[in-house]
Design an enzyme around this catalytic site. Structure first.
Site, short mmCIF file in Angstrom:
data_model
loop_
_atom_site.label_atom_id
_atom_site.label_comp_id
_atom_site.label_asym_id
_atom_site.label_seq_id
_atom_site.Cartn_x
_atom_site.Cartn_y
_atom_site.Cartn_z
N ASP A 1 31.27 9.52 -17.63
CA ASP A 1 30.10 8.99 -18.33
C ASP A 1 30.59 7.99 -19.38
OD1 ASP A 1 31.09 10.50 -20.48
OD2 ASP A 1 29.57 12.07 -20.27
N ALA A 2 29.69 7.52 -20.22
CA ALA A 2 30.04 6.51 -21.23
C ALA A 2 31.06 7.01 -22.24
CB ALA A 2 28.78 6.03 -21.94
#
Length: 131
Positions: free
Chosen positions: A16-17
């Protein structure tokens, strides 16, 4: 039968980010380990499909303990816990530096690709299971 080990590197596409592995990607890592286990036995998914055999996940139970992160080198195990004429139960663990991150029990069913009904394992796999 001892546990098969498959190495996996965590890439940016797996995260994810924040650089944490997205939860569903652990299942992809486990799928790759099972496919590599089959290849070690001389069986490929494409050959099974050519024979009219489809392997499907019938049931899955997964528990997450700790996250894997970007650039981690993981080890994914696949060990047969139980088997029958048309089903395999795998115990799978994703580890980082020996520490378990995720555990799963995965039931794989062998189906006739046309009818989608249970089918006995092909002879090469039956032989490997009985060894």
């Amino acid at each position: 039968m001892s546990a098969f080990q498959h190495p996996v590197t965590v890439y940016i596409e797996d995260t994810d980010a924040g650089g944490i592995v997205y939860y569903v990607n652990y299942l992809k890592f486990m799928e790759r380990a099972r496919s590599e286990w089959l290849k070690q036995l001389g069986i490929t998914q494409s050959a099974l499909l050519d024979e009219g055999i489809q392997l499907v996940v019938h049931r899955l139970e997964c528990r997450y303990a700790k996250p894997a992160r970007l650039d981690d080198e993981l080890s994914v195990s696949a060990q047969i816990e139980d088997h029958s004429a048309c089903r395999l139960t795998f115990l799978q663990v994703v580890r980082h530096q020996g520490e378990p991150l995720c555990h799963a029990t995965v039931d794989i069913a062998c189906l006739d690709a046309a009818s989608l009904k249970p089918r006995r394992w092909p002879s090469a796999l039956r032989e490997a299971l009985s060894a």
